[in-house]
Design an enzyme around this catalytic site. Structure first.
Site, PDB file in Angstrom:
ATOM      1  N   GLU A   1      -0.161   8.995   8.787  1.00 32.10           N
ATOM      2  CA  GLU A   1      -1.533   8.954   9.260  1.00 32.10           C
ATOM      3  C   GLU A   1      -1.523   8.010  10.461  1.00 32.10           C
ATOM      4  O   GLU A   1      -1.019   6.894  10.343  1.00 32.10           O
ATOM      5  CB  GLU A   1      -2.375   8.366   8.118  1.00 32.10           C
ATOM      6  CG  GLU A   1      -3.832   8.611   8.261  1.00 32.10           C
ATOM      7  CD  GLU A   1      -4.640   7.919   7.163  1.00 32.10           C
ATOM      8  OE1 GLU A   1      -4.084   7.625   6.085  1.00 32.10           O
ATOM      9  OE2 GLU A   1      -5.814   7.670   7.428  1.00 32.10           O
TER      10      GLU A   1
ATOM     11  N   ARG B   1       9.007   4.532  -3.422  1.00 36.95           N
ATOM     12  CA  ARG B   1       8.799   3.901  -2.119  1.00 36.95           C
ATOM     13  C   ARG B   1       9.714   2.678  -2.003  1.00 36.95           C
ATOM     14  O   ARG B   1      10.215   2.132  -2.983  1.00 36.95           O
ATOM     15  CB  ARG B   1       7.341   3.485  -1.948  1.00 36.95           C
ATOM     16  CG  ARG B   1       6.871   2.498  -3.010  1.00 36.95           C
ATOM     17  CD  ARG B   1       5.395   2.141  -2.842  1.00 36.95           C
ATOM     18  NE  ARG B   1       5.215   1.159  -1.803  1.00 36.95           N
ATOM     19  CZ  ARG B   1       4.482   1.353  -0.703  1.00 36.95           C
ATOM     20  NH1 ARG B   1       3.873   2.491  -0.501  1.00 36.95           N
ATOM     21  NH2 ARG B   1       4.349   0.403   0.193  1.00 36.95           N
TER      22      ARG B   1
ATOM     23  N   LYS C   1       0.109  -0.895   5.795  1.00 39.94           N
ATOM     24  CA  LYS C   1      -0.398  -0.918   7.161  1.00 39.94           C
ATOM     25  C   LYS C   1      -1.642  -1.788   7.265  1.00 39.94           C
ATOM     26  O   LYS C   1      -1.838  -2.500   8.251  1.00 39.94           O
ATOM     27  CB  LYS C   1      -0.752   0.509   7.594  1.00 39.94           C
ATOM     28  CG  LYS C   1       0.437   1.308   8.086  1.00 39.94           C
ATOM     29  CD  LYS C   1      -0.045   2.600   8.721  1.00 39.94           C
ATOM     30  CE  LYS C   1       0.618   3.816   8.117  1.00 39.94           C
ATOM     31  NZ  LYS C   1      -0.225   4.975   8.008  1.00 39.94           N
TER      32      LYS C   1
HETATM   33  P1  ATP Z   1       0.507   2.390   4.180  1.00 40.01           P
HETATM   34  O1  ATP Z   1       0.129   2.147   2.747  1.00 40.01           O
HETATM   35  O2  ATP Z   1       1.393   1.356   4.767  1.00 40.01           O
HETATM   36  O3  ATP Z   1      -0.654   2.702   5.053  1.00 40.01           O
HETATM   37  P2  ATP Z   1       0.890   5.115   3.885  1.00 40.01           P
HETATM   38  O4  ATP Z   1       1.617   5.730   2.775  1.00 40.01           O
HETATM   39  O5  ATP Z   1      -0.573   5.179   3.815  1.00 40.01           O
HETATM   40  O6  ATP Z   1       1.420   3.659   4.093  1.00 40.01           O
HETATM   41  P3  ATP Z   1       1.378   7.175   5.725  1.00 40.01           P
HETATM   42  O7  ATP Z   1       1.130   7.137   7.171  1.00 40.01           O
HETATM   43  O8  ATP Z   1       0.513   8.030   4.894  1.00 40.01           O
HETATM   44  O9  ATP Z   1       1.301   5.678   5.266  1.00 40.01           O
HETATM   45  O10 ATP Z   1       2.903   7.417   5.396  1.00 40.01           O
HETATM   46  C1  ATP Z   1       3.689   8.415   5.961  1.00 40.01           C
HETATM   47  C2  ATP Z   1       4.838   8.680   5.042  1.00 40.01           C
HETATM   48  O11 ATP Z   1       5.604   7.512   4.834  1.00 40.01           O
HETATM   49  C3  ATP Z   1       4.364   9.163   3.695  1.00 40.01           C
HETATM   50  O12 ATP Z   1       5.092  10.321   3.349  1.00 40.01           O
HETATM   51  C4  ATP Z   1       4.643   8.015   2.772  1.00 40.01           C
HETATM   52  O13 ATP Z   1       4.975   8.478   1.497  1.00 40.01           O
HETATM   53  C5  ATP Z   1       5.818   7.319   3.450  1.00 40.01           C
HETATM   54  N1  ATP Z   1       5.835   5.906   3.133  1.00 40.01           N
HETATM   55  C6  ATP Z   1       4.862   5.001   3.334  1.00 40.01           C
HETATM   56  N2  ATP Z   1       5.223   3.784   2.866  1.00 40.01           N
HETATM   57  C7  ATP Z   1       6.464   3.927   2.349  1.00 40.01           C
HETATM   58  C8  ATP Z   1       7.391   3.045   1.706  1.00 40.01           C
HETATM   59  N3  ATP Z   1       7.114   1.754   1.486  1.00 40.01           N
HETATM   60  N4  ATP Z   1       8.588   3.550   1.315  1.00 40.01           N
HETATM   61  C9  ATP Z   1       8.885   4.832   1.529  1.00 40.01           C
HETATM   62  N5  ATP Z   1       8.070   5.714   2.123  1.00 40.01           N
HETATM   63  C10 ATP Z   1       6.868   5.282   2.526  1.00 40.01           C
HETATM   64 MG    MG Z   2      -1.409   7.063   3.453  1.00 40.87          MG
END
Ligand code: ATP
Ligand code: MG
Length: 610
Positions: free
Chosen positions: A65, A304, A314
């Site tokens: 995102e 994760r 984020k």
């Molecule tokens: P955040 O909680 O930091 O905002 P998010 O999951 O909301 O992270 P996205 O932009 O939706 O962020 O993530 C893009 C991809 O990265 C998704 O497929 C998510 O599963 C993966 N991802 C995010 N954080 C991790 C992590 N700590 N380890 C592995 N994969 C991750």
């Molecule tokens: Mg997300």
């Protein structure tokens, strides 16, 4: 059908198997996706022109995102998705999940594209000499998503719910209690369709109603209790502008994006496990309706990345930036990809890290030292060596003029820039560095003791040590002190005919070799000594306020002297400062106004256990 040649490095045999590799290998063997007759994904222009749709053996995707900068957790996901596509002759799609209009920004879009490319991956593939770009955004599919929603309504699989948010929450039930049907659940498809179109046409306030899938309010899985799939939100979208005042929910949009792009293996983190039944339910319904075709993509979940001393959210990283706890998203203490890059991490080290931590289905914490270890491993054979003095005090060789004929005499010292073991086979000539020794040199303050503690082997009156790569010297004592009694000058005598690399080198036995930099050719540098940003290994665990765990000593700036080969660094060039660890010439500030600026990436040994 021919596989695309992906620009990501040529396919290699998988190093370590994991459950995802096994699933993919099984699908390839059974030909699960080989029989598809679909039109191909939107980016398959060259294939479509050639009448060869569905070219890739497997398709994965990385779907961030665009609401912040990517972090080391995303790096794991990037290496996994792009790595699997590379290893199995597939394609990995780069896709922005931009279904949340308020939070998204083109600044983030650009930074994300940059990060993926810097890590060494590409979403381009080539076919018949033409490049296909697999760069997508969820908002490109808003029209299809809307049509699919109308189909669900017509087929009796969705309804417009006008309960208040509180009523909806109360009627959803909880783990022990089944939900209660909404009074709006039994409306006819025609009524629902009319209402949904009113939503689209802006006739209702934000939040007045939502479109919900009609599944089962008594399902043990709360995600299957008629989840919302469309909401009213008057917000300008960075791609579609004001075209829409209704937006699809992420859980509804994501499976559709995957299906339209013909993703085969949709890999996400474990928190989406409970969403998988809805993922399949939705795509099965749309396949029944002829909007999509079987076999549809399948979702697989992995654990994760949790890294000690690091925050991977984020939202919390954004708070550090906005509260000015760090200098920006690319502050070298940040676990963002831009931060790691500025800190001196290499794409190779991060890829190695992702490979090493592997992929599992159970959550765990990875020790930060694992990441640092990967960096050391990568830089060991790449980073040129050099000497720097981080806490300088002047050493005067008082007999220099007598021995060499003039106090101003300078002599070249030539040393290898890489140890012999690091040289590539046949690498000739081995890289060298040249620096000058003269009457005055900078030494490390801790390398002199007026009264040596027991076992001390470096400079103290009467002791003999080598200036590394230069001459053997004998310490004669303190040369000068300031008003506070702090030593400002140390005196020693140079011993003739003892230079490193000459026949006389072993003539006099030295107790130790110390690092130094010549006063004549040493260059002043700002050295930023970074340490962990948080004091606690799990800064945000158990509802703790992560800001309270900030390490007040995470940055110490010192004025150092470095040998000329270091001062000549290009921004972003990495070095091993002998005895201190790995350093990088800061990619923003090094060279600006003629100033040398280095960041400490990591020490030579693991210090996290302490
Ligand atoms: P955040 O909680 O930091 O905002 P998010 O999951 O909301 O992270 P996205 O932009 O939706 O962020 O993530 C893009 C991809 O990265 C998704 O497929 C998510 O599963 C993966 N991802 C995010 N954080 C991790 C992590 N700590 N380890 C592995 N994969 C991750
Ligand atoms: Mg997300």
């Amino acid at each position: 059908m021919s596989a695309p040649t992906d620009k990501n490095t040529a396919a290699e045999a998988p190093k370590v198997s994991n459950f995802l590799r096994q699933i993919i290998e099984n699908d390839l063997e059974k030909g699960t996706y080989a029989t598809r007759r679909w039109a191909g994904s939107p980016g398959d222009a060259a294939h479509q022109a050639a009448g060869q749709p569905d070219p890739a053996k497997i398709r994965t995707r990385f779907p961030p995102e665009p609401n912040g900068y990517l972090h080391v957790g995303h790096a794991k996901s990037i290496c996994l998705n792009f790595g699997l596509a590379r290893d199995y002759g597939g394609v990995c799609h780069m896709r922005f999940d931009d279904t949340n209009p308020e939070k998204e920004d083109t600044e983030y879009v650009n930074s994300i594209l940059d990060a993926v490319q810097w890590l060494g991956f590409s979403w381009d593939s080539t076919f018949n000499g033409q490049t296909e770009h697999h760069l997508y955004q969820a908002s490109d599919y808003f029209d299809f998503m809307y049509r699919a929603a109308e189909y669900l309504i017509e087929a009796g699989h969705a309804y417009v719910d006008e309960q208040t948010a509180e009523e909806m929450r109360a009627n959803r039930g909880d783990f022990g209690k089944p939900g209660v049907d909404s009074p709006f659940r039994t409306r006819s498809p025609a009524e629902n369709l009319a209402r949904f179109r009113e939503m689209r046409d802006g006739l209702h306030e934000d939040g007045a109603m939502v479109l919900r899938a009609k599944i089962d309010m008594a399902s043990p899985n709360i995600n299957m209790r008629d989840p919302a799939i469309y909401r009213i939100r008057r917000a300008t979208h960075h791609n579609t502008g004001d075209k829409w005042c209704i937006y699809p929910m992420y859980t509804y949009a994501h499976p559709i994006e995957d299906a339209l792009e013909q993703i085969t293996h949709s890999i996400c983190t474990l928190e989406f496990e409970d969403q998988r039944p809805f993922y399949d339910w939705l795509l099965d319904r749309l396949c029944e309706g002829g909007l999509l075709e079987q076999p549809h993509p399948r979702q697989y979940e992995f654990a994760r990345l949790n890294l000690t001393y690091v925050i991977t959210s984020k939202r919390k990283l954004a708070q550090l930036v906005y509260d000015q706890k760090v200098s920006g998203w690319d502050d070298p203490r940040m676990p963002t990809i831009v931060g790691l890059r500025r800190r001196g991490y290499t794409p190779e080290a991060i890829q190695l890290f992702a490979e090493r931590i592997g992929v599992t289905k159970s959550d765990s914490w990875i020790d930060y030292s694992t990441l640092e270890g990967c960096l050391r491993e990568d830089l060991e054979n790449k980073a040129h060596r050099g000497m720097a003095v981080l806490d300088p005090v002047k050493l005067v060789l008082t007999n220099w003029g007598e021995v060499f004929g003039s106090d101003a005499y300078l002599e070249d010292c030539i040393q290898p820039a890489l140890p012999h073991s690091a040289l590539a086979e046949g690498q000739t000539p081995p890289p060298e560095r040249v620096f000058k020794i003269g009457r005055e040199v900078w030494i490390e303050r801790e390398d002199f003791e007026e009264v040596p503690p027991k076992g001390y082997k470096r400079l103290f009156p009467g002791n003999i040590v080598r200036l590394k790569g230069g001459y053997v010297i004998e310490c004669t004592g303190v040369g000068a002190k300031d008003a506070n009694g702090r030593v400002t000058e140390v005196h020693a005598k140079v011993i003739a005919d003892t230079k490193s690399g000459t026949p006389g080198a072993d003539r006099v036995k030295a107790k130790a070799a110390i690092t130094w930099v010549g006063v004549a050719d040493g260059v002043q540098a700002e050295v930023r000594l970074y340490d962990r940003l948080f004091k606690d290994a799990q800064p945000d665990a158990g509802g703790k306020d992560f800001l309270e765990s900030l390490n007040p000593d995470s940055l110490k700036v010192v004025t150092a002297y470095v040998e000329p080969s270091l001062a000549a660094a290009r921004p972003d060039e990495k070095f091993q400062f002998e005895r201190f660890g790995y350093f990088v010439a800061d990619r923003q500030d090094h060279g600006v106004g003629g100033k040398a600026v280095f960041n400490r990436v990591t020490g030579l040994k693991d210090s996290w256990g302490k």
